[in-house]
Design a protein around this motif. Structure first.
Motif, PDB file in Angstrom:
ATOM      1  N   ILE A  39     -32.654 -10.961   7.282  1.00 28.14           N
ATOM      2  CA  ILE A  39     -31.219 -11.094   7.032  1.00 28.14           C
ATOM      3  C   ILE A  39     -30.708 -10.177   5.909  1.00 28.14           C
ATOM      4  CG2 ILE A  39     -29.445 -12.710   6.206  1.00 28.14           C
ATOM      5  CD1 ILE A  39     -30.746 -14.821   7.997  1.00 28.14           C
ATOM      6  N   PRO A  40     -31.406 -10.059   4.758  1.00 28.00           N
ATOM      7  CA  PRO A  40     -30.891  -9.164   3.710  1.00 28.00           C
ATOM      8  C   PRO A  40     -30.671  -7.734   4.185  1.00 28.00           C
ATOM      9  CG  PRO A  40     -32.610 -10.564   2.823  1.00 28.00           C
ATOM     10  CD  PRO A  40     -32.596 -10.801   4.309  1.00 28.00           C
ATOM     11  N   SER A  41     -31.603  -7.204   4.982  1.00 30.75           N
ATOM     12  CA  SER A  41     -31.430  -5.823   5.449  1.00 30.75           C
ATOM     13  C   SER A  41     -30.271  -5.723   6.440  1.00 30.75           C
ATOM     14  CB  SER A  41     -32.720  -5.295   6.085  1.00 30.75           C
ATOM     15  OG  SER A  41     -33.087  -6.081   7.194  1.00 30.75           O
ATOM     16  N   LEU A  42     -30.102  -6.736   7.285  1.00 31.60           N
ATOM     17  CA  LEU A  42     -28.971  -6.722   8.219  1.00 31.60           C
ATOM     18  C   LEU A  42     -27.640  -6.762   7.470  1.00 31.60           C
ATOM     19  CD1 LEU A  42     -30.161  -9.136  11.072  1.00 31.60           C
ATOM     20  CD2 LEU A  42     -29.622  -6.697  11.310  1.00 31.60           C
ATOM     21  N   ILE A  43     -27.591  -7.563   6.407  1.00 33.16           N
ATOM     22  CA  ILE A  43     -26.361  -7.651   5.610  1.00 33.16           C
ATOM     23  C   ILE A  43     -26.054  -6.303   4.958  1.00 33.16           C
ATOM     24  CG2 ILE A  43     -25.367  -8.675   3.515  1.00 33.16           C
ATOM     25  CD1 ILE A  43     -26.821 -11.289   4.302  1.00 33.16           C
ATOM     26  N   LYS A  44     -27.075  -5.669   4.411  1.00 35.62           N
ATOM     27  CA  LYS A  44     -26.860  -4.370   3.754  1.00 35.62           C
ATOM     28  C   LYS A  44     -26.448  -3.295   4.749  1.00 35.62           C
ATOM     29  CE  LYS A  44     -29.872  -5.421  -0.115  1.00 35.62           C
ATOM     30  NZ  LYS A  44     -31.233  -5.333  -0.671  1.00 35.62           N
ATOM     31  N   GLU A  45     -26.981  -3.387   5.972  1.00 38.63           N
ATOM     32  CA  GLU A  45     -26.611  -2.408   6.994  1.00 38.63           C
ATOM     33  C   GLU A  45     -25.199  -2.663   7.537  1.00 38.63           C
ATOM     34  OE1 GLU A  45     -29.716  -2.923   9.799  1.00 38.63           O
ATOM     35  OE2 GLU A  45     -31.175  -1.737   8.699  1.00 38.63           O
ATOM     36  N   CYS A  46     -24.852  -3.921   7.648  1.00 34.36           N
ATOM     37  CA  CYS A  46     -23.573  -4.298   8.263  1.00 34.36           C
ATOM     38  C   CYS A  46     -22.404  -4.173   7.286  1.00 34.36           C
ATOM     39  CB  CYS A  46     -23.662  -5.734   8.774  1.00 34.36           C
ATOM     40  SG  CYS A  46     -22.301  -6.238   9.831  1.00 34.36           S
ATOM     41  N   PHE A  47     -22.673  -4.430   6.000  1.00 33.50           N
ATOM     42  CA  PHE A  47     -21.605  -4.416   4.998  1.00 33.50           C
ATOM     43  C   PHE A  47     -21.956  -3.458   3.867  1.00 33.50           C
ATOM     44  CE2 PHE A  47     -21.784  -8.770   6.720  1.00 33.50           C
ATOM     45  CZ  PHE A  47     -20.511  -8.863   7.272  1.00 33.50           C
ATOM     46  N   ALA A  48     -20.989  -2.661   3.476  1.00 32.98           N
ATOM     47  CA  ALA A  48     -21.175  -1.831   2.289  1.00 32.98           C
ATOM     48  C   ALA A  48     -21.316  -2.756   1.077  1.00 32.98           C
ATOM     49  CB  ALA A  48     -19.980  -0.902   2.105  1.00 32.98           C
ATOM     50  N   ARG A  49     -21.950  -2.274   0.011  1.00 40.66           N
ATOM     51  CA  ARG A  49     -22.171  -3.077  -1.189  1.00 40.66           C
ATOM     52  C   ARG A  49     -20.840  -3.630  -1.701  1.00 40.66           C
ATOM     53  NH1 ARG A  49     -25.582  -6.286  -3.836  1.00 40.66           N
ATOM     54  NH2 ARG A  49     -25.377  -6.174  -6.083  1.00 40.66           N
ATOM     55  N   LYS A  50     -20.805  -4.938  -1.941  1.00 39.82           N
ATOM     56  CA  LYS A  50     -19.633  -5.656  -2.437  1.00 39.82           C
ATOM     57  C   LYS A  50     -18.439  -5.582  -1.489  1.00 39.82           C
ATOM     58  CE  LYS A  50     -21.768  -7.235  -5.917  1.00 39.82           C
ATOM     59  NZ  LYS A  50     -22.162  -8.673  -5.863  1.00 39.82           N
ATOM     60  N   LYS A  51     -18.715  -5.376  -0.220  1.00 39.70           N
ATOM     61  CA  LYS A  51     -17.663  -5.400   0.795  1.00 39.70           C
ATOM     62  C   LYS A  51     -17.056  -6.798   0.856  1.00 39.70           C
ATOM     63  CE  LYS A  51     -15.597  -3.258   4.293  1.00 39.70           C
ATOM     64  NZ  LYS A  51     -14.767  -2.079   4.100  1.00 39.70           N
ATOM     65  N   THR A  52     -15.754  -6.881   1.080  1.00 37.22           N
ATOM     66  CA  THR A  52     -15.085  -8.176   1.139  1.00 37.22           C
ATOM     67  C   THR A  52     -15.299  -8.844   2.492  1.00 37.22           C
ATOM     68  OG1 THR A  52     -13.367  -7.510  -0.438  1.00 37.22           O
ATOM     69  CG2 THR A  52     -12.836  -9.340   1.032  1.00 37.22           C
ATOM     70  N   ILE A  53     -15.677 -10.104   2.452  1.00 39.36           N
ATOM     71  CA  ILE A  53     -15.697 -10.957   3.639  1.00 39.36           C
ATOM     72  C   ILE A  53     -14.649 -12.034   3.399  1.00 39.36           C
ATOM     73  CG2 ILE A  53     -17.041 -12.557   5.062  1.00 39.36           C
ATOM     74  CD1 ILE A  53     -19.556 -11.042   4.228  1.00 39.36           C
ATOM     75  N   GLU A  54     -13.627 -12.054   4.229  1.00 35.93           N
ATOM     76  CA  GLU A  54     -12.511 -12.967   3.996  1.00 35.93           C
ATOM     77  C   GLU A  54     -12.894 -14.425   4.224  1.00 35.93           C
ATOM     78  OE1 GLU A  54      -9.629 -12.575   2.730  1.00 35.93           O
ATOM     79  OE2 GLU A  54      -9.496 -10.402   2.600  1.00 35.93           O
ATOM     80  N   ALA A  55     -13.752 -14.683   5.202  1.00 33.83           N
ATOM     81  CA  ALA A  55     -14.139 -16.074   5.470  1.00 33.83           C
ATOM     82  C   ALA A  55     -15.511 -16.138   6.106  1.00 33.83           C
ATOM     83  CB  ALA A  55     -13.111 -16.757   6.372  1.00 33.83           C
ATOM     84  N   ASP A 383     -35.107  -8.561  18.461  1.00 33.98           N
ATOM     85  CA  ASP A 383     -35.346  -7.153  18.783  1.00 33.98           C
ATOM     86  C   ASP A 383     -34.061  -6.341  18.978  1.00 33.98           C
ATOM     87  OD1 ASP A 383     -38.091  -7.614  18.807  1.00 33.98           O
ATOM     88  OD2 ASP A 383     -38.031  -8.276  20.885  1.00 33.98           O
ATOM     89  N   LYS A 384     -33.069  -6.956  19.634  1.00 35.39           N
ATOM     90  CA  LYS A 384     -31.862  -6.197  19.975  1.00 35.39           C
ATOM     91  C   LYS A 384     -30.610  -7.018  19.732  1.00 35.39           C
ATOM     92  CE  LYS A 384     -34.008  -3.139  23.357  1.00 35.39           C
ATOM     93  NZ  LYS A 384     -34.025  -2.658  24.756  1.00 35.39           N
ATOM     94  N   GLY A 385     -29.616  -6.357  19.124  1.00 37.68           N
ATOM     95  CA  GLY A 385     -28.330  -6.998  18.884  1.00 37.68           C
ATOM     96  C   GLY A 385     -27.296  -6.506  19.881  1.00 37.68           C
ATOM     97  N   SER A 401     -31.030  -1.605  19.007  1.00 41.25           N
ATOM     98  CA  SER A 401     -32.271  -2.100  18.416  1.00 41.25           C
ATOM     99  C   SER A 401     -32.246  -1.926  16.908  1.00 41.25           C
ATOM    100  CB  SER A 401     -33.474  -1.359  19.004  1.00 41.25           C
ATOM    101  OG  SER A 401     -33.311   0.030  18.858  1.00 41.25           O
ATOM    102  N   SER A 402     -31.456  -0.956  16.440  1.00 41.60           N
ATOM    103  CA  SER A 402     -31.302  -0.731  15.005  1.00 41.60           C
ATOM    104  C   SER A 402     -29.819  -0.634  14.703  1.00 41.60           C
ATOM    105  CB  SER A 402     -31.997   0.575  14.598  1.00 41.60           C
ATOM    106  OG  SER A 402     -31.584   0.963  13.302  1.00 41.60           O
TER     107      SER A 402
END
Length: 428
Positions: A39-55, A383-385, A401-402
């Motif tokens: 999960i940590p790597s997926l979060i870093k890939e999906c969101f830029a550092r300190k990116k805002t998530i509204e909810a 394996d795949k999203g 896959s990535s």
């Protein structure tokens, strides 16, 4: 105009779903049973550092739906967390569940256990002095009479709001539009419903009474468990005897926008018509895509049986015709599905571990969605999203896959040009 990217992220036996509307981020669940380390790597890939998530919406407090929220709080600017109302009974049931599962070797994160006990203090440890809203969604059948017997937390909440002035904890009714709290999300709706799931809790109580030949209050179970011996064995038999997962609540969510075909401007209709040989057929396709951007997230909702299905149907009676995407409940378990839910004219998806011990998804559910009702089903594993791209005219499905191989994470003109070019290629 809104541009949507919908991510079903590959966490295996769990759930992690991201909606990106233009540059506004919404998350539904974030957790995994067997792939929490991913999960940590997926979060870093999906969101830029300190990116805002509204909810961030948490369907319920099982580890495979919540244990990644800690990483979201550490890496992103989370503005609000919405979760089912935590009552004293809910706490006791979840404590019993955690106690039993950990005895079987299934570990729960410290964050999950602390959040169940005290959401404010748990969140404060991570975000320090930043502002955040903690919104508890009341059960769908809540009324004013319940306010008197809610639990001992009632006054505690008010005191902690004063003590931690930047952490606001309050309640909203099921069916309230949370999107109203989010700037630049005008016209969109985020409609959560918190459904009590008391059948299995009552079943546990009945099983305990059968084993001990007397009523056993839930708050006494942990104390009796610690005595060990035959008493512990009785609790174990009572717990195992519950038919299905011991979830106290499951919060569903409609995310979408209600749009009527008549609201499509003449200019847009002419543009679509001009670019298609079969204008009548293509215009219908365009309209269907236009009004069905909505997604229904179901968590582990139990839709099995007429009564439980009708509760869900009634809750979203104003939204069904705008729902084009539906999460299959509880990772595709046959115990949570209903023909009325899986036969909608929609695209279905679910998350499940490739070799999970629960045998999710059910072969019958997969068969019925795809063959009996002829709907598309995407099964997302570790394996795949799946990435879904939507705007007023196009619908693109991208299996990856990535995460780095998804379309460039850029909401500017280059991305729009790329998508239009890809769309033209797909239709040639």
């Amino acid at each position: 105009m809104f541009f949507i990217r919908r991510f079903i992220l590959p966490v295996g036996q769990g759930a992690f779903y991201v909606e990106r509307i233009n540059d506004i981020n919404i998350v539904y669940d974030c957790g995994s049973t067997d792939n929490q380390a991913k999960i940590p790597s997926l979060i870093k890939e999906c969101f830029a550092r300190k990116k805002t998530i509204e909810a961030v919406f948490i369907s319920h407090l099982d580890k495979d739906h919540i244990n990644g929220v800690e990483e979201l709080l550490k890496n992103c600017e989370v503005k609000r967390i919405c979760f089912p109302l935590i009552t004293e009974e809910m706490k006791k049931v979840l404590e019993i569940k955690i106690m039993f599962e950990e005895a079987m070797g299934n570990r729960y994160s410290q964050f999950t256990k602390e959040f169940i006990e005290n959401p404010e203090e748990t969140v404060k440890k991570i975000i320090k002095d930043k502002e955040i809203e903690l919104i508890e969604i009341l059960p769908d059948d809540w009324d004013k009479k319940n306010d008197n017997k809610i639990d001992k937390n009632d006054n505690k909440i008010d005191k902690e709001i004063i003590k931690n002035s930047k952490i606001k904890r309050y309640r909203e009714k099921s069916g309230e539009n949370i999107a109203k709290k989010i700037k630049d999300l005008n016209g969109w709706e985020l409609i959560p419903y918190n459904f009590r799931q008391e059948i299995r809790i009552n079943e546990l109580k009945e099983n305990l009474e059968k084993e001990f030949k007397e009523e056993i209050h839930l708050e006494k179970v942990e104390e009796i468990w610690k005595e060990g011996g035959e008493k512990k064995a009785k609790i174990k038999r009572a717990y195992i005897g519950v038919s299905g997962d011991l979830n106290t609540n499951s919060m569903t969510l409609f995310l979408g926008i209600r749009e009527d075909k008549k609201e499509i401007s003449l200019e847009k209709a002419e543009e679509v018509s001009k670019n298609n040989e079969d204008s009548e057929k293509k215009e219908t396709d365009y309209n269907d895509c236009y009004i069905k951007k909505g997604c229904l997230y179901t968590g582990d909702y139990d839709a099995n049986g007429k009564q439980k299905w009708e509760k869900l149907e009634k809750a979203y009676q104003e939204y069904w015709k705008w729902i084009g995407f539906i999460q299959v409940p509880h990772h595709g378990s046959s115990k949570n599905c209903n023909d009325n839910l899986i036969s909608k004219n929609a695209v279905y998806f679910l998350s499940a571990g490739r070799n999970n011990g629960y045998k999710h998804p059910s072969k019958d559910v997969v068969h019925d969605i795809t063959l009996k009702y002829g709907n598309n089903l995407y099964i997302v594993t570790e394996d795949k999203g799946l990435e879904v791209i939507l705007d007023s005219k196009i619908k693109i499905y991208n299996i990856f896959s990535s995460f780095s191989k998804t379309i460039e994470n850029n909401q500017g003109d280059r991305l729009e040009i790329y998508i239009k070019a890809l769309y033209l290629r797909l239709n040639l």
